[in-house]
Design an enzyme around this catalytic site. Structure first.
Site, short mmCIF file in Angstrom:
data_model
loop_
_atom_site.label_atom_id
_atom_site.label_comp_id
_atom_site.label_asym_id
_atom_site.label_seq_id
_atom_site.Cartn_x
_atom_site.Cartn_y
_atom_site.Cartn_z
N SER A 186 34.27 -13.39 -36.71
CA SER A 186 34.93 -13.41 -38.01
C SER A 186 36.44 -13.19 -37.96
O SER A 186 37.13 -13.49 -38.92
CB SER A 186 34.29 -12.37 -38.92
OG SER A 186 34.33 -11.10 -38.33
N HIS A 214 28.88 -16.16 -40.58
CA HIS A 214 29.99 -17.08 -40.84
C HIS A 214 29.71 -18.51 -40.39
O HIS A 214 30.57 -19.37 -40.53
CB HIS A 214 31.27 -16.58 -40.15
CG HIS A 214 31.84 -15.37 -40.83
ND1 HIS A 214 32.63 -15.46 -41.96
CD2 HIS A 214 31.72 -14.05 -40.55
CE1 HIS A 214 32.98 -14.23 -42.33
NE2 HIS A 214 32.43 -13.36 -41.51
N LYS A 244 28.05 -15.10 -48.22
CA LYS A 244 29.27 -15.84 -47.87
C LYS A 244 29.15 -17.29 -48.37
O LYS A 244 29.32 -17.53 -49.57
CB LYS A 244 29.54 -15.72 -46.38
CG LYS A 244 29.71 -14.26 -45.96
CD LYS A 244 30.11 -14.11 -44.53
CE LYS A 244 29.97 -12.68 -44.04
NZ LYS A 244 30.82 -11.69 -44.68
N1 PMP Z 1 27.32 -9.92 -40.12
C1 PMP Z 1 28.53 -10.49 -39.96
C2 PMP Z 1 28.80 -11.20 -38.67
C3 PMP Z 1 29.49 -10.43 -40.98
O1 PMP Z 1 30.68 -10.99 -40.82
C4 PMP Z 1 29.16 -9.76 -42.17
C5 PMP Z 1 30.11 -9.69 -43.35
N2 PMP Z 1 31.37 -9.25 -43.11
C6 PMP Z 1 27.91 -9.17 -42.29
C7 PMP Z 1 27.01 -9.28 -41.26
C8 PMP Z 1 27.52 -8.42 -43.52
O2 PMP Z 1 27.07 -9.29 -44.49
P1 PMP Z 1 26.96 -8.83 -46.01
O3 PMP Z 1 28.33 -8.95 -46.58
O4 PMP Z 1 25.98 -9.77 -46.60
O5 PMP Z 1 26.47 -7.43 -46.00
#
Ligand code: PMP
Length: 396
Positions: A186, A214, A244
């Site tokens: 990310s 992502h 997302k």
């Molecule tokens: N896993 C990854 C790789 C993420 O980038 C994120 C969000 N930043 C999450 C999990 C968490 O997802 P959520 O926002 O649905 O809790």
């Protein structure tokens, strides 16, 4: 009266964060989280949202959510295993399995929650987890919760992964060994080397776990990183988020039927936290249906991402090793990065700075998340602002 110890702790630590410039300032939006947002009465081009396909404000999703509220109400009323499972939860899970080309799927209340749930349901203190050093915080926390031995692997370094997998296997210390990675990282937008990871996993009999928060909706015509590499039958856990590209909120695991059956009886957020709301469930199902019907939004996302990336590179910005719409503008120095983001904001672009400790020292960046909902005009305006601020600050 509050505890003196707590007061002292909070005062010291909050001040420390503020002194280091690490205290998060939150800007509430006075608008939907679309391609243009309103903050403090000002309209800004939004390059900070994970709403990759613009689905968070999609009319068909809004209508589906409104109908779900009208039929089922606003809450599920219980955890999934008591009587919080509505027929629409099952429909969502069936859709997710179809979307991910797996036998079954299980939905959770968030992607974060999903990693906390899934890792610790399968791994325990007699196991080991090979985890890429840049994996998301929720993976790290999920690994910690499991009490398995966590073996950090250098980012995207397949030699290091192979060496550590061999050491773990040959040590004879562990019952099970898992390799765990983000599908798309990310902070840099690079893609996990899944074909090599699968090869190493096959050599050492590793459980494979890919968090594609992502990548879903973005790669593989929308179906994600695993599909992008044609590896749907080779990955044990396909994790995704509904928060997302899907535009709503929630998380899921897709995989073999037996794995999902196990998670339904052993993963604690499924057993002990109230189910996703009807509106979330139905809007997410509708989003997945839209993605399966047409790749139009996905194509638009890539068109916009490629346009923005080419524009930033042409201006002379360093966009690192991004292979996806996540587009960092690497500035380096932490203070300069924060100043750059602030100036972009003053000129009309909302792009957040990301600095140490979220990324390593000296690699501060402003991260851009173009979406399918941006128009060319918005992206051109953003690029003009980047050029102005970049030149003023001597970055380009
Ligand atoms: N896993 C990854 C790789 C993420 O980038 C994120 C969000 N930043 C999450 C999990 C968490 O997802 P959520 O926002 O649905 O809790």
């Amino acid at each position: 009266m509050s505890s003196k110890m707590l007061d002292a702790f909070l005062k010291e630590n909050l001040e420390d964060l503020k002194d280091k410039g690490l205290y998060n300032v939150i800007d509430p939006l006075e608008s939907p989280n679309g391609p243009v947002i309103k903050i403090n009465g000002r309209e800004l081009i939004n390059l900070s949202s994970n709403n990759y396909l613009g689905l968070a404000t999609n009319e068909r999703l809004k209508k589906a959510a409104a109908e779900a509220i009208s039929k089922y109400g606003v809450g599920a009323g219980a955890v999934r295993t008591i009587n919080g499972t509505l027929d629409i939860h099952i429909k969502l899970e069936e859709k997710l399995a179809e979307f991910k080309h797996t036998e079954a799927a299980i939905a959770y209340q968030s992607g974060f929650n999903c990693n906390m749930a899934a890792i610790s349901a399968v791994m325990d203190k007699n196991d080991a987890i090979l985890s890429d050093e840049l994996n998301h915080a929720s993976i790290i926390d999920g690994c910690r919760l499991s009490k398995a031995k966590i073996i950090r692997v250098k980012h995207a370094d397949m030699e290091d992964l192979r060496t550590r997998a061999r050491e773990a296997k040959e040590s004879g210390l562990y019952n099970k060994i898992m390799v765990i990675t983000d599908g798309v990282f990310s902070m840099d937008g690079d893609i996990a080397k899944l074909p090599e990871i699968v090869e190493i996993a096959e050599e050492f009999d590793l459980i494979t776990y890919v968090d594609d928060a992502h990548g879903s909706g973005v790669l593989g015509d929308g179906a994600g990183t695993v599909k992008h590499f044609g590896l749907s039958d080779k990955i044990d856990f396909q994790i995704g988020t509904l928060s997302k590209a899907i535009g709503v909120v929630g998380g899921y695991v897709a995989g073999k039927k037996e794995l999902i059956d196990w998670l339904k009886v052993r993963s604690r957020p499924f057993l002990f936290s109230t189910a996703l709301t009807p509106a979330d469930v139905v809007a997410s199902t509708k989003a997945i249906e839209l993605l399966m019907e047409s790749t139009e939004l996905n194509e638009k996302l890539w068109e916009n991402a490629n346009y923005l990336k080419a524009g930033l590179e042409k201006l002379g910005f360093d966009i690192g090793n991004s292979e996806t719409p996540i587009t960092p503008c690497i500035i380096g120095d932490e203070v300069k990065t924060q100043e750059f983001s602030k100036k972009l904001n003053e000129e009309g672009v909302y792009a957040k700075s990301i600095v140490f400790p979220t990324v390593s020292k000296g690699t501060g960046r402003v991260r851009n998340m173009p979406s399918a909902a941006h128009t060319k005009e918005m992206l051109d305006n953003a690029l003009a602002i980047y050029e102005k601020v970049g030149k003023e600050m001597g970055i380009i």
